[in-house]
Design an enzyme around this catalytic site. Structure first.
Site, short mmCIF file in Angstrom:
data_model
loop_
_atom_site.label_atom_id
_atom_site.label_comp_id
_atom_site.label_asym_id
_atom_site.label_seq_id
_atom_site.Cartn_x
_atom_site.Cartn_y
_atom_site.Cartn_z
N LYS A 1 4.25 -124.16 10.98
CA LYS A 1 2.76 -123.74 9.93
C LYS A 1 1.56 -122.87 10.61
O LYS A 1 0.82 -123.98 10.76
CB LYS A 1 2.49 -124.88 8.90
CG LYS A 1 1.22 -124.42 7.69
CD LYS A 1 1.82 -123.94 6.75
CE LYS A 1 0.98 -123.67 5.82
NZ LYS A 1 0.93 -122.91 3.82
N GLY B 1 4.23 -119.58 6.14
CA GLY B 1 2.64 -118.89 5.85
C GLY B 1 1.88 -119.05 4.96
O GLY B 1 2.26 -120.20 4.42
N LEU C 1 14.16 -130.17 -8.88
CA LEU C 1 14.12 -131.86 -8.68
C LEU C 1 12.92 -132.54 -9.66
O LEU C 1 11.99 -131.65 -9.82
CB LEU C 1 13.89 -131.85 -7.02
CG LEU C 1 15.33 -130.85 -6.15
CD1 LEU C 1 14.16 -131.28 -5.19
CD2 LEU C 1 16.49 -131.66 -6.72
N1 LIG Z 1 13.00 -127.08 -6.19
C1 LIG Z 1 11.64 -128.09 -6.51
N2 LIG Z 1 11.92 -128.82 -7.43
C2 LIG Z 1 10.15 -129.82 -7.68
N3 LIG Z 1 9.01 -129.29 -7.18
C3 LIG Z 1 8.74 -128.43 -6.76
C4 LIG Z 1 10.34 -128.05 -6.25
N4 LIG Z 1 9.65 -126.63 -5.23
C5 LIG Z 1 8.41 -127.09 -4.97
N5 LIG Z 1 7.99 -128.19 -5.55
C6 LIG Z 1 6.66 -128.82 -6.08
O1 LIG Z 1 5.89 -127.33 -6.25
C7 LIG Z 1 4.64 -127.48 -5.72
C8 LIG Z 1 4.26 -126.71 -4.60
O2 LIG Z 1 5.19 -126.53 -3.85
P1 LIG Z 1 5.20 -125.99 -2.45
O3 LIG Z 1 3.89 -126.76 -1.67
O4 LIG Z 1 6.45 -126.17 -1.31
O5 LIG Z 1 4.61 -124.96 -2.49
P2 LIG Z 1 4.37 -123.48 -1.72
O6 LIG Z 1 4.77 -121.95 -1.70
O7 LIG Z 1 4.36 -124.56 0.18
O8 LIG Z 1 2.26 -123.54 -1.74
P3 LIG Z 1 1.40 -123.41 -0.47
O9 LIG Z 1 0.62 -121.34 -0.14
O10 LIG Z 1 0.25 -123.61 -0.58
O11 LIG Z 1 2.02 -123.78 0.46
C9 LIG Z 1 4.42 -129.11 -4.71
O12 LIG Z 1 4.14 -129.83 -5.85
C10 LIG Z 1 6.35 -128.80 -5.07
O13 LIG Z 1 6.40 -130.74 -4.71
C1 LIG Z 2 -4.96 -123.39 -0.63
C2 LIG Z 2 -3.57 -123.68 -0.27
N1 LIG Z 2 -2.54 -124.76 0.10
C3 LIG Z 2 -3.12 -121.65 -0.29
N2 LIG Z 2 -1.66 -122.23 1.39
C4 LIG Z 2 -3.66 -120.96 0.27
C5 LIG Z 2 -3.07 -119.28 -0.50
C6 LIG Z 2 -3.42 -118.37 -0.73
C7 LIG Z 2 -3.70 -117.70 -1.78
C8 LIG Z 2 -4.88 -116.35 -1.36
C9 LIG Z 2 -4.34 -115.51 -2.69
O1 LIG Z 2 -3.35 -115.01 -2.75
O2 LIG Z 2 -5.58 -115.01 -3.22
MG LIG Z 3 2.76 -124.30 1.56
#
Ligand SMILES: Nc1ncnc2c1ncn2[C@@H]1O[C@H](COP(=O)(O)OP(=O)(O)OP(=O)(O)O)[C@@H](O)[C@H]1O
Ligand SMILES: C[C@H](N)[C@H](N)CCCCCC(=O)O
Ligand SMILES: [Mg+2]
Length: 197
Positions: free
Chosen positions: A32, A94, A179
């Site tokens: 990451k 990302g 999930l």
């Molecule tokens: N398939 C799923 N089932 C249940 N909960 C989920 C699932 N996918 C994601 N979540 C929950 O949703 C929230 C956001 O998921 P995740 O952290 O994967 O998002 P992200 O897109 O990686 O966010 P970021 O942009 O901050 O990296 C977390 O609390 C995660 O545990």
């Molecule tokens: C703080 C969180 N972990 C995210 N990765 C940050 C995402 C920034 C999104 C910005 C936007 O699209 O407004």
């Molecule tokens: Mg993430």
């Protein structure tokens, strides 16, 4: 050897959970490059998959867009300074979506293009996802990124699946269920069901 850049239609859309599942599926390492806020996606993926993880190049404390989090930290992000590890298989995640700014000139899209790995787009199945997903696919296509496919997260929705595949001309490769609890065991089962990666 395999490698994917996992992006999504939004922050909080499920990129980290899908990345952990892909790390299990491919026995891949995780990277990451840019983390903002107190969360550690790296720690989450390690806890869920046991994957080897490279440390982020940038980790800024404010839970904001990378460009703003960097500015608040008195720093700036230079994407050319981000070298993707050569180890394969590798899953790169990302931050937020593809149009997230890294600085005044660069977007996450530029980093995706620079890293050059096939892209997996994580999208929800909630109403609104057709627009968000097609916009993301269009942005990636405009800069010539190779999109491997889409992962749909949430309750199955045949309407958005069909529209994304038809208009986006990309397969929804996997339907990730919502999930009750995200555990290593649940993801291990999911990994066994993920095909086409
Ligand atoms: N398939 C799923 N089932 C249940 N909960 C989920 C699932 N996918 C994601 N979540 C929950 O949703 C929230 C956001 O998921 P995740 O952290 O994967 O998002 P992200 O897109 O990686 O966010 P970021 O942009 O901050 O990296 C977390 O609390 C995660 O545990
Ligand atoms: C703080 C969180 N972990 C995210 N990765 C940050 C995402 C920034 C999104 C910005 C936007 O699209 O407004
Ligand atoms: Mg993430």
């Amino acid at each position: 050897m395999k490698g994917y850049f996992v992006t999504g239609t939004d922050t909080g859309i499920g990129k980290t959970v899908v990345s952990a599942a892909l790390c299990l599926k491919l026995q891949a390492s995780y990277f990451k490059p840019i983390q903002t806020g107190p969360d550690s996606d790296t720690g989450t993926v390690q806890a869920l998959s046991g994957a080897f993880a490279f440390p982020p190049v940038h980790h800024f404390p404010d839970p904001l867009s990378p460009h703003a989090a960097a500015r608040n930290a008195g720093a700036s992000i230079d994407p050319s300074g981000i070298q993707v590890p050569s180890r394969r298989p590798l899953v790169v995640e990302g931050a937020g979506g593809v149009m997230v700014p890294l600085n005044d000139r660069h977007l996450m899209l530029d980093l995706i293009q620079q890293i050059g790995l096939p892209v997996v787009v994580v999208a929800s199945t909630r109403l609104g996802t057709i627009n968000h997903t097609l916009l993301t696919l269009q942005a990636l296509r405009m800069v010539g990124c190779q999109v491997h496919g889409v992962v749909h997260v949430g309750e199955p929705d045949p309407i958005s699946l069909e529209a994304i595949e038809h208009h986006g001309k990309k397969k929804v490769l996997f339907q990730m269920p919502w999930l009750p609890e995200v555990t290593p065991q649940a993801l291990q089962k999911i990994a066994g069901e993920m095909h086409g990666f």
